[in-house]
Design a protein around this motif. Structure first.
Motif, short mmCIF file in Angstrom:
data_model
loop_
_atom_site.label_atom_id
_atom_site.label_comp_id
_atom_site.label_asym_id
_atom_site.label_seq_id
_atom_site.Cartn_x
_atom_site.Cartn_y
_atom_site.Cartn_z
N GLU A 125 -0.55 13.56 -17.71
CA GLU A 125 -2.32 13.63 -16.89
C GLU A 125 -2.86 13.06 -15.25
OE1 GLU A 125 -4.31 12.09 -21.69
OE2 GLU A 125 -3.67 10.48 -19.33
N GLN A 126 -1.48 12.81 -15.15
CA GLN A 126 -0.80 12.31 -13.88
C GLN A 126 -1.75 12.81 -12.64
OE1 GLN A 126 2.66 9.20 -13.86
NE2 GLN A 126 3.38 10.82 -14.66
N THR A 127 -1.33 14.45 -12.84
CA THR A 127 -2.19 15.50 -12.39
C THR A 127 -3.69 14.86 -11.66
OG1 THR A 127 -2.76 17.10 -13.05
CG2 THR A 127 -0.40 16.94 -11.62
N SER A 128 -4.36 14.29 -12.79
CA SER A 128 -5.77 14.39 -12.48
C SER A 128 -6.01 12.93 -12.62
CB SER A 128 -6.18 14.82 -13.94
OG SER A 128 -5.82 14.20 -15.06
N SER A 129 -5.05 11.82 -13.69
CA SER A 129 -5.70 10.15 -13.26
C SER A 129 -5.37 9.40 -12.33
CB SER A 129 -4.74 9.75 -14.10
OG SER A 129 -2.91 9.75 -14.19
N ILE A 130 -4.45 10.31 -10.92
CA ILE A 130 -4.26 9.51 -9.55
C ILE A 130 -5.39 10.14 -8.91
CG2 ILE A 130 -1.87 9.35 -9.67
CD1 ILE A 130 -2.41 12.06 -7.61
N LEU A 131 -6.52 10.97 -9.12
CA LEU A 131 -7.27 11.44 -8.19
C LEU A 131 -8.57 10.41 -8.90
CD1 LEU A 131 -7.50 15.13 -8.68
CD2 LEU A 131 -6.38 14.05 -6.74
N GLU A 132 -8.85 9.12 -9.83
CA GLU A 132 -9.69 8.83 -10.06
C GLU A 132 -9.49 7.21 -10.38
OE1 GLU A 132 -11.89 10.11 -11.81
OE2 GLU A 132 -11.26 12.38 -11.68
N SER A 133 -8.36 6.97 -9.52
CA SER A 133 -7.58 5.43 -9.57
C SER A 133 -9.15 5.00 -8.64
CB SER A 133 -6.60 5.81 -8.94
OG SER A 133 -5.67 6.44 -9.61
N GLY A 134 -9.74 4.26 -9.48
CA GLY A 134 -10.40 2.72 -8.73
C GLY A 134 -11.88 3.86 -8.03
N ASN A 135 -11.87 4.57 -7.68
CA ASN A 135 -13.44 5.22 -8.05
C ASN A 135 -14.73 4.59 -8.22
OD1 ASN A 135 -11.82 7.36 -6.84
ND2 ASN A 135 -12.31 9.16 -8.18
N LYS A 192 1.22 6.91 -16.53
CA LYS A 192 0.21 7.18 -15.58
C LYS A 192 -0.46 5.66 -14.87
CE LYS A 192 -2.99 6.79 -19.22
NZ LYS A 192 -4.67 7.66 -19.95
N SER A 193 -0.47 4.46 -15.83
CA SER A 193 -0.39 3.40 -14.84
C SER A 193 -0.45 3.12 -13.45
CB SER A 193 -1.03 2.06 -16.21
OG SER A 193 0.37 1.88 -16.35
N PHE A 194 0.96 3.28 -14.14
CA PHE A 194 2.14 2.44 -12.60
C PHE A 194 2.15 3.87 -10.90
CE2 PHE A 194 5.94 3.90 -9.94
CZ PHE A 194 6.01 2.57 -9.29
N THR A 195 1.61 4.83 -11.87
CA THR A 195 0.83 6.13 -10.64
C THR A 195 -0.40 5.39 -9.56
OG1 THR A 195 0.99 7.78 -12.01
CG2 THR A 195 2.65 7.70 -10.36
N SER A 196 -1.04 5.13 -10.65
CA SER A 196 -2.37 4.97 -10.23
C SER A 196 -2.29 3.36 -9.45
CB SER A 196 -3.56 4.66 -11.59
OG SER A 196 -3.53 6.01 -11.65
N GLN A 197 -1.64 2.56 -10.22
CA GLN A 197 -1.86 1.49 -9.29
C GLN A 197 -1.46 1.70 -7.54
OE1 GLN A 197 1.21 -0.90 -11.93
NE2 GLN A 197 -0.01 -1.39 -13.56
N LEU A 198 -0.10 2.54 -7.77
CA LEU A 198 0.04 2.77 -6.35
C LEU A 198 -0.56 3.24 -5.58
CD1 LEU A 198 3.42 4.27 -6.85
CD2 LEU A 198 3.37 2.16 -6.14
N ILE A 199 -1.39 3.92 -6.23
CA ILE A 199 -3.06 5.43 -5.38
C ILE A 199 -3.51 3.43 -5.16
CG2 ILE A 199 -4.80 5.87 -5.66
CD1 ILE A 199 -2.25 7.73 -5.57
N ILE A 200 -4.40 2.70 -5.74
CA ILE A 200 -4.98 1.54 -5.21
C ILE A 200 -4.59 1.06 -3.67
CG2 ILE A 200 -6.12 -0.56 -6.24
CD1 ILE A 200 -7.36 1.20 -8.93
N LEU A 201 -2.92 0.38 -4.28
CA LEU A 201 -2.45 -0.47 -3.63
C LEU A 201 -2.99 0.89 -1.86
CD1 LEU A 201 -1.14 -3.05 -3.36
CD2 LEU A 201 1.09 -1.48 -3.46
#
Ligand code: F6R
Length: 569
Positions: free
Chosen positions: A238-248, A374-383
Motif C-alpha cells: 500500500e505504500q505506493t499510495s499511502s505516502i501520497l496521503e501523509s499529512g494531507n 506503511k506507518s514508518f514511511t508516512s512518518q518520514l514523509i511528514i518529517l
C-alpha cells in the motif's frame, strides 16, 4: 474478536450471561485455534465480554487468560493495562477470605467491585469506590449477572459503539466497526454503565456526564486482507499510495509545527521502536535544514531526561497508535515542565492527540500487521514536509509521485528479495550497515528482521564496525550494506569498509542505486533525489523481513511475544 488480536494473541477467552449465570471459556493460542478446541462461538447469551491477551502479569496459561471472575462468580472482567497496586489489594482481599485463582493483576478488579457492590445500593457508587482504590493505567469491562456492563477508562483506550443491533465496548473501533454507526470515545477518568435500558456515563466522582455520540468514520469499514495472505504484505504494498496521503488533511498544522519549532530554544523528538527510528532520521536532517539540532530521546528512557524540558522547549512525539504507554508517559513529563507537544500520529482519536498542542495525522489508514511498515514511511514523509516549511527548495510535496514510482519499482523486484531471503533463512546473525542518514534505516531494517524472522539482526553505523563488531564477522556472516551514491565520500568510505568485511570472508548484500563488484548480491534502488533514499531503502528490509518470516514458518502478522499497541510501561 479476531479483529482485536493484533493487540495481543497469546490466549483468548469469552464470558456470557445465560439464565443469570456467567458461562466462561478460555484457552491458550490465537482466536481460531481456541475456537476450534472450545467452540467459543457456541456460548449462549445476549450480553458477553471477550479478550485477547498479551501477558504482563502471570505466564501464558488458560487460568491467567481473561475474563476473570470474582470469588462468587457474579462478576467477570476483561482488562487492558496494569493495576500497579495489585499486590496490596490482593493482600487486603485475601484477609477478607477471597481466594485468587490466577497470577494476574486483573483478578483484583472483579473481587474489589464485588466487595463494594455488596455494600452499595447503586452500581455507580460501587464503581466510584472501586476506581478510588485502583492505581495504574487501565481500562476494563465488568459484566454483572443482571446483564449490566460497566466500562471504565483510565489511561487505556475504551470506546462505546452504537449500532442497530446493540451497544459495543472495545479498546479499538476495529472490534466493532462493522456493527456500529456512532461512537463515543471515553476520556480518562470516566466510566459507563450499560444495560438493556441504555447507557449512562459518569466521571470518577460519580457525576453524570452528557457526551454526544459522533459518526464513525467510514475508513474503518472493510479492513480485510483482500487477495493477500497477510496484512503485512498488503500494508507493504500500500505504500505506493499511502505516502501520497501523509499529512494531507493537516496543511495548517505544518505551519503551526514550523512556528513552534522556530520559537523553541530546544527541540526534542521521541518515540518507541520504529517511531523512534523515524525520530533518528530527524536528528540527521534538522541541523542542515532548520539550523538547530533536535535531540532524539527513546520514550522508555525519557525519565532520565525530564530536566531537559521547560516552557521554551518543544517535544515532537511520534507514534502510530498514539497509545504506547512509554510515549504517553514521556509526553506527560515534558508537558508538566511546560514544553510544547507536537505529535505525528496515525490514530487521530488517540490519547496522544489529546495531550498535544498540535498534531499531524499520518493518513495511511489502519495498520493491522504488528510490524510497523506503511506507518514508518508516512512518518518520514511528514518529517520531510515539516522540514519543507523551513526550506521550500526541498520541494517534498511535489515530488512524492517520484517516491511512489521508486517504491513501486522496488516492489516489482520482490522476487529477487525473496531469493536472497531463501539463502539467508538459516542464518543466526545479520549485520546491517549504514552511514549518516542511512544508519537509522539500518536500525529500522534490523528491527523489522528481528521481530518478524526472530533472526538476531543488528543495525550498525558503518564506520563503527571496525571499533568492535568486526570481531563477530567470519565466513558464515552476511552483512547488508545500505550504500546509495547520495554522497560520494560516504559511498566510497562504505566500499572501503566493505573490503575489510570481505577480507574476513563474509558475504555482502549491497542496497544501492549502483552495483559494485564487492557485493555478492545487489538489491537495486531506483535513482532518486538524495533526501528520499531513506524512504525507499526501507522497502527491501520490509520485504526481506516478511519473506524470512514465511521461510522460517512464522506468522508475519502476529510475531511471537509482541503486540501492536504496547500500553504498558
Ligand atoms: C516495530 C513496531 C514497534 C512500534 C513501537 C511503537 O515494527 O511496530 O517497535 O513501532 O511499539 O509503537 P507506536 O508507534 O504505536 O507508538
Amino acid at each position: 474478536m479476531g479483529k482485536m488480536e493484533y493487540r495481543g494473541y497469546d490466549s483468548v477467552g469469552i464470558a456470557t450471561i445465560n439464565d443469570q449465570k456467567i458461562t466462561l471459556k478460555k484457552g491458550i493460542g490465537k482466536v481460531s485455534v481456541v475456537n476450534k478446541k472450545l467452540s467459543l462461538d457456541n456460548l449462549k447469551g445476549d450480553v458477553g465480554i471477550g479478550h485477547t491477551r498479551w501477558a504482563t502479569h502471570g505466564s501464558v496459561t488458560s487460568v491467567n487468560a481473561h475474563p476473570h471472575v470474582c470469588a462468587q462468580s457474579e462478576i467477570a472482567v476483561v482488562h487492558n493495562g496494569i493495576i500497579e497496586n495489585h499486590l496490596d489489594l490482593k493482600k487486603q482481599l485475601k484477609l477478607k477470605g477471597v481466594i485468587f485463582k490466577s497470577d494476574t493483576d486483573t483478578e483484583v478488579i472483579p473481587n474489589l467491585l464485588s466487595s463494594f457492590i455488596n455494600q452499595e445500593a447503586e452500581i455507580k457508587s460501587a464503581v466510584v469506590k472501586t476506581v478510588s482504590k485502583l492505581i495504574g493505567q487501565y481500562s476494563f469491562i465488568a459484566m454483572l449477572r443482571n446483564e449490566t456492563l460497566v466500562g471504565v477508562k483510565d489511561h487505556e483506550p475504551l470506546i462505546l459503539g452504537i449500532g442497530p443491533t446493540g451497544y459495543f465496548l472495545s479498546s479499538d473501533v476495529l472490534g466493532f466497526a462493522k456493527h456500529v454507526d456512532k461512537v463515543i470515545y471515553l476520556d480518562d477518568g470516566q466510566f459507563i454503565v450499560l444495560n438493556h435500558n441504555g447507557y449512562k456515563i459518569y466521571d470518577f466522582q460519580g457525576n453524570l456526564l452528557n457526551l454526544t455520540p459522533t459518526k464513525l468514520s467510514r475508513k474503518f469499514e472493510n479492513i480485510e486482507k483482500g487477495d493477500y495472505d497477510h496484512f503485512t504484505m498488503k500494508e507493504i504494498q500500500e505504500q505506493t499510495s499511502s505516502i501520497l496521503e501523509s499529512g494531507n488533511e493537516f496543511l495548517d498544522e505544518f505551519a503551526t509545527f514550523a512556528e513552534i519549532l522556530k520559537n523553541s530554544n530546544r527541540v526534542y523528538i521521541t518515540g518507541s521502536g520504529t517511531s523512534y527510528n523515524c525520530g533518528l532520521v530527524g536528528k540527521y536532517l534538522f541541523p542542515k535544514v532548520v539550523g538547530k539540532s533536535i535531540e532524539p530521546i527513546m520514550s522508555s528512557e525519557m525519565k532520565s531526561f525530564e530536566d531537559c524540558f521547560d516552557d521554551k522547549s518543544a517535544l515532537i512525539a511520534i507514534s502510530q497508535s498514539g497509545e504506547s504507554a512509554d510515549v504517553l508517559n514521556s509526553v506527560a513529563f515534558a508537558k508538566e515542565k511546560g514544553a510544547k507537544i507536537l505529535s505525528i500520529v496515525n490514530t487521530t482519536t488517540s490519547s496522544l492527540v489529546k495531550m498535544s498542542d498540535s498534531f499531524i495525522g499520518l493518513n495511511c489508514g489502519y495498520e493491522v500487521g504488528v510490524a510497523a511498515t506503511k506507518s514508518f514511511t508516512s512518518q518520514l514523509i511528514i518529517l520531510y514536509r515539516i522540514l519543507e516549511k523551513f526550506d521550500p527548495t526541498l520541494n517534498v510535496s511535489h515530488r512524492l509521485d517520484l517516491v511512489s514510482e521508486a517504491i513501486a519499482k522496488i516492489l516489482d523486484n520482490k522476487k529477487l528479495i525473496l531469493e536472497i531471503s531463501q539463502k539467508l533463512k538459516n542464518i543466526e546473525n545479520l549485520y546491517i550497515l549504514g552511514r549518516g542518514i542511512h544508519y537509522p534505516i539500518a536500525k529500522e531494517g534490523a528491527l523489522k528482521i528481528k521481530e518478524l524472522s526472530y533472526i538476531h539482526a543488528e543495525g550498525v553505523p558503518t564506520g563503527e564496525l571496525k571499533h568492535g563488531p568486526l570481531a563477530l564477522i567470519d565466513e558464515s556472516t552476511y552483512v547488508i550494506l545500505i550504500n546509495p551514491t547520495d554522497d560520494s565520500s560516504t559511498h566510497s568510505d562504505n566500499i572501503s569498509n566493505a573490503s575489510e568485511i570481505k577480507s574476513r570472508g563474509a558475504k555482502i548484500i549491497g542496497i544501492s542505486n549502483e552495483n559494485n563488484p564487492i557485493y555478492d548480491y545487489w538489491i537495486p534502488l531506483p535513482n532518486i533525489s538524495k533526501i528520499f533514499y531513506p524512504i525507499i531503502e526501507t522497502i527491501p528490509f520490509q520485504l526481506m523481513a516478511y519473506y524470512l518470516s514465511i521461510e522460517r514458518g512464522n506468522d508475519p502478522d502476529y510475531p511471537r511475544n509482541l503486540a501492536k499497541c504496547v500500553t504498558v510501561k
